[in-house]
Design a protein around this motif. Structure first.
Motif, mmCIF file in Angstrom:
data_model
loop_
_atom_site.group_PDB
_atom_site.id
_atom_site.type_symbol
_atom_site.label_atom_id
_atom_site.label_comp_id
_atom_site.label_asym_id
_atom_site.label_seq_id
_atom_site.Cartn_x
_atom_site.Cartn_y
_atom_site.Cartn_z
ATOM 1 N N UNK A 47 12.740 -3.157 -0.702
ATOM 2 C CA UNK A 47 12.084 -4.452 -0.556
ATOM 3 C C UNK A 47 10.570 -4.273 -0.397
ATOM 4 N N UNK A 48 10.168 -3.255 0.398
ATOM 5 C CA UNK A 48 8.741 -2.996 0.605
ATOM 6 C C UNK A 48 8.061 -2.663 -0.722
ATOM 7 N N UNK A 49 8.713 -1.839 -1.549
ATOM 8 C CA UNK A 49 8.157 -1.492 -2.858
ATOM 9 C C UNK A 49 8.030 -2.731 -3.734
ATOM 10 N N UNK A 50 9.040 -3.582 -3.702
ATOM 11 C CA UNK A 50 9.004 -4.803 -4.523
ATOM 12 C C UNK A 50 7.841 -5.702 -4.106
ATOM 13 N N UNK A 51 7.618 -5.819 -2.815
ATOM 14 C CA UNK A 51 6.489 -6.638 -2.343
ATOM 15 C C UNK A 51 5.157 -6.002 -2.743
ATOM 16 N N UNK A 52 5.076 -4.679 -2.639
ATOM 17 C CA UNK A 52 3.825 -3.996 -3.000
ATOM 18 C C UNK A 52 3.502 -4.197 -4.482
ATOM 19 N N UNK A 53 4.516 -4.252 -5.326
ATOM 20 C CA UNK A 53 4.295 -4.453 -6.759
ATOM 21 C C UNK A 53 3.607 -5.793 -7.039
ATOM 22 N N UNK A 54 3.859 -6.769 -6.173
ATOM 23 C CA UNK A 54 3.230 -8.079 -6.394
ATOM 24 C C UNK A 54 1.731 -8.040 -6.140
ATOM 25 N N UNK A 55 1.236 -6.941 -5.570
ATOM 26 C CA UNK A 55 -0.186 -6.814 -5.263
ATOM 27 C C UNK A 55 -0.919 -5.865 -6.213
ATOM 28 N N UNK A 56 -0.264 -5.465 -7.294
ATOM 29 C CA UNK A 56 -0.932 -4.622 -8.285
ATOM 30 C C UNK A 56 -2.197 -5.313 -8.798
#
Length: 347
Positions: free
Chosen positions: A237-246
């Motif tokens: 989930x943390x990785x998925x959220x971080x992807x939204x900030x690319x």
């Protein structure tokens, strides 16, 4: 018959003047050579800029740690000050009660007790009053002890608050120094980047954009970006959220939601996944179980450099998703381009 004149010999003054002019010309040429050094190449600029970014990030993590300490101290000082205020109010109330008891004792205890007994119309009633007076005196002594204990406790709390206020002042001074250091490093890096031509800067950006999909570096592990990689549990989930900030900006000391530094991004991503981790790389290393490279799963924290001043999220296939630096922002990058140390699996 034609006459031939001998050429006029230069005078000593003329020779001196010519020599001085020649020396001045040589000196001027030397100064010009020193004032205009060879322009650094694109690769030299990149190397220097990366080094400056690295130094700025080390200072950033120390800045983040000092700011966390500042927040902690401010909270503790506020709690202590509230406690001291409540204690002072209690002490004032105890003193008021003590004064009331002393006044009552003075009013009732001005005549010797044996004479009071002789003059009393009701000896039994007097003896009952005398018993009350004795009890009042005992309460008075007890109150004195309580007041003394409260005064000692307040003095200790005030001393503790004063110590924390001094620590806070030292921490704020450190914050200012680290902020100035960061700004100086970043300004120097930007000056170097500005020395490049537009074409050179574009080539530099193109080189950076290949890092996510190309192998390289000392490890030679290669790696290819697969944006569809998903993790499991909170890490996924943390990785998925971080992807939204690319593509978001890298700014020292920022922790979202629109700009981040490296540890700010990892903390923000895990917070969105419902997990609280600490603020700096130096403390995040203890927020879970340390693991080796072969054990990494998407979403695990990955730490780089021997002093652990950089962190990102493992994105699979030897790739890290991280807040890289002011030039690159939040992006994917091949892990071989930085000295990997270990991973941390957050519980």
């Amino acid at each position: 018959m034609a006459s031939h004149r001998r050429p006029k010999q230069p005078t000593r003054a003329r020779v001196t003047t010519l020599t001085a002019l020649a020396a001045a010309a040589v000196a001027l040429a030397s100064q010009n050579a020193q004032a205009a050094p060879a322009k650094p190449s694109k690769d030299e600029v990149k190397s220097k800029v990366d080094g400056l970014y690295d130094q700025a990030e080390k200072a950033t993590e120390k800045f983040n740690g000092a700011r966390e300490q500042q927040r902690k101290l401010e909270k503790e000082i506020g709690q202590l000050q509230d406690k001291v205020a409540r204690g002072q109010a209690e002490l004032n109330e105890m003193r008021d009660q003590m004064g009331s008891m002393a006044s009552a004792q003075y009013r009732n205890g001005g005549v010797d007790s044996s004479i009071q007994l002789l003059l009393s119309d009701n000896p039994d009633e007097y003896l009952a009053k005398a018993s009350v007076l004795d009890q009042l005196s005992a309460k008075q002594v007890e109150s004195v002890h309580k007041i003394q204990e409260k005064q000692r406790a307040l003095a200790q709390e005030r001393q503790e608050a004063a110590g924390k206020l001094k620590d806070l002042a030292d921490t704020r001074k450190e914050l200012g120094e680290k902020k100035a250091e960061i700004q100086a490093k970043l300004a120097e890096a930007q000056k170097l980047l500005n020395s490049l031509t537009a074409e050179e800067r574009q080539r530099l950006n193109d080189d950076d954009n290949t890092r996510a999909s190309r192998g390289g570096g000392g490890g030679g592990r290669g790696g290819s970006l697969d944006p569809n990689v998903k993790g499991s549990g909170h890490a996924g989930e943390a990785l998925a959220y971080a992807k939204t900030k690319l593509g978001s900006a890298y700014i020292s000391g920022y922790e979202g939601p629109n700009a981040f530094d490296c540890s700010g991004l990892t903390q923000w991503a895990y917070k969105q996944a419902g997990v609280g981790i600490s603020r700096t790389t130096y403390t995040q290393v203890n927020d879970g179980t340390r693991i080796g490279r072969s054990q990494l799963q998407p979403g695990d924290l990955v730490f780089f450099y021997s002093d652990l001043h950089h962190v990102g999220l493992y994105a699979g296939n030897n790739t890290v998703l991280h807040a890289s630096n002011p030039r690159g922002g939040v992006k994917y990058e091949n892990m071989d381009y930085m000295p990997f140390q270990f991973g941390v699996r957050v519980a």
